[in-house]
Design a protein around this motif. Structure first.
Motif, PDB file in Angstrom:
ATOM      1  N   ALA A  90      20.003  50.228  16.743  1.00 40.94           N
ATOM      2  CA  ALA A  90      19.551  49.179  17.657  1.00 40.94           C
ATOM      3  C   ALA A  90      20.386  47.912  17.515  1.00 40.94           C
ATOM      4  N   GLY A  91      20.628  47.263  18.658  1.00 45.29           N
ATOM      5  CA  GLY A  91      21.358  46.000  18.650  1.00 45.29           C
ATOM      6  C   GLY A  91      22.833  46.126  18.375  1.00 45.29           C
ATOM      7  N   GLN A  92      23.414  47.306  18.622  1.00 48.31           N
ATOM      8  CA  GLN A  92      24.836  47.518  18.373  1.00 48.31           C
ATOM      9  C   GLN A  92      25.594  47.812  19.668  1.00 48.31           C
ATOM     10  N   ASN A 112      20.751  50.653  26.842  1.00 48.91           N
ATOM     11  CA  ASN A 112      20.830  49.515  27.760  1.00 48.91           C
ATOM     12  C   ASN A 112      21.313  49.972  29.135  1.00 48.91           C
ATOM     13  N   PHE A 121      25.793  43.133  20.473  1.00 45.88           N
ATOM     14  CA  PHE A 121      24.697  42.310  20.968  1.00 45.88           C
ATOM     15  C   PHE A 121      23.437  43.153  21.123  1.00 45.88           C
ATOM     16  N   THR A 122      22.338  42.468  21.327  1.00 47.63           N
ATOM     17  CA  THR A 122      21.025  43.098  21.248  1.00 47.63           C
ATOM     18  C   THR A 122      20.700  43.979  22.452  1.00 47.63           C
ATOM     19  N   ASP A 123      19.583  44.706  22.334  1.00 45.30           N
ATOM     20  CA  ASP A 123      19.155  45.628  23.381  1.00 45.30           C
ATOM     21  C   ASP A 123      18.352  44.917  24.471  1.00 45.30           C
ATOM     22  N   GLU A 124      18.441  45.466  25.671  1.00 45.31           N
ATOM     23  CA  GLU A 124      17.636  44.984  26.801  1.00 45.31           C
ATOM     24  C   GLU A 124      17.577  46.094  27.843  1.00 45.31           C
ATOM     25  N   CYS A 131      22.519  34.217  26.023  1.00 49.33           N
ATOM     26  CA  CYS A 131      22.942  35.451  25.361  1.00 49.33           C
ATOM     27  C   CYS A 131      23.633  35.128  24.036  1.00 49.33           C
TER      28      CYS A 131
END
Length: 308
Positions: free
Chosen positions: A235-237, A258, A212-215, A107
């Protein structure tokens, strides 16, 4: 009044009506754009704007005479969402369509100083893939979440790290909204700077000071879904803020958030936090996207969060 005068008057009224409709459409578009700008990094209004924007856009299209195609599109969208979230209920925890990570998972977290924050460090790069449950102890009762660690390892890793640092201890959940107030039903927590008084204009902006990024973003937020909050176009926030969906009405906002797990215990207590807007300190700016959040009259406070 002569025939020409009547015709002129009718033409003028038609022109005024057309201009009024155009102003309505522009106002709705401007409202959505403004709200999106104000939902940077997990702001409290992120979910409301999307739902309100979709409703406003559909209504305006229908009023312009394209009701058949708009209604068909809305119906198809609703059916797809309902189908995708059929398992999103506390009695039947959703399973993530995102493939489980194979091999070692790493991560990455990035420091973010541009918003109000309480920085307690960055999580480690190696998540504990064996975590199954997250227990949120509130002043109003206990909530148990069945985690989707395989599909959202970095999200779970972040939450566990912050919990171990006692980041969430004694923190007020800054936002509680019901369908009659905003069209959605959820409890949102994780802003370390929030006063949760329904008045503070910066409630919903505070974070843990990193992103951190999306998942695991393919699950609609039906009843019982626990997800990290961020604006749909940010995105990614992802950060420290999370929300618990308290109704299947939230399916209308779609996916893109997420998802970390599903509530398996404590759902009745959560739904009972507010029966309607009368149990809330309603902040109109929450609805319009001008900042601040609608908060519970009876504070909802996280005592601690643990993982197992």
């Amino acid at each position: 009044m002569s025939g020409d005068d009547r015709q002129n008057e009718e033409d003028r009224q038609a022109e005024l009506a057309r201009e009024h409709k155009e102003r309505q459409a522009k106002r709705a578009a401007d409202q959505t754009a403004k709200a999106r700008r104000n939902t940077l990094i997990g702001a409290g209004v992120a979910v409301v704007v999307v739902a309100a924007g979709v409703f406003a856009a559909t209504t305006l299209v229908n009023n312009d005479g394209d009701s058949a195609s708009a209604q068909a599109s809305a119906s198809a969208s609703a059916s797809a969402s309902a189908s995708a979230s059929a398992s999103a209920s506390p009695s039947e925890p959703a399973t993530s369509p995102t493939p489980a990570k194979t091999g070692p998972v790493t991560c990455s977290y990035k420091r973010e100083k541009s918003v109000p924050n309480k920085f307690v460090g960055l999580p480690g790069k190696r998540p504990n893939m064996k975590l199954k449950k997250m227990t949120i102890e509130l002043n109003r009762g206990k909530v148990v979440v069945d985690l989707m660690t395989d599909a959202a390892p970095c999200s779970v890793n972040s939450l566990q790290f912050l919990a171990q640092k006692k980041f969430y201890n004694d923190m007020k959940c800054h936002r509680l909204v019901t369908p009659d107030v905003s069209g959605v039903h959820l409890l949102q927590c994780g802003d370390p700077q929030a006063k949760a008084d329904g008045k503070n204009p910066t409630d919903g902006q505070g974070t843990s000071g990193y992103v951190f990024t999306d998942e695991n973003i393919d699950i609609p937020v039906g009843k019982g879904v626990v997800f990290l909050t961020q604006a749909g176009d940010a995105a990614g926030q992802n950060n420290s803020q999370f929300a618990i969906s308290l109704s299947d009405e939230n399916i209308q906002i779609g996916d893109g958030y997420n998802v970390v797990g599903m509530v398996s215990e404590g759902m009745d207590m959560l739904v009972g936090l507010a029966a309607s807007g009368k149990d809330l300190i309603v902040n109109e700016a929450d609805i319009t996207g001008d900042g601040g959040t609608t908060a519970p009259k009876n504070p909802v406070i996280i005592k601690r969060i643990t993982f197992s």
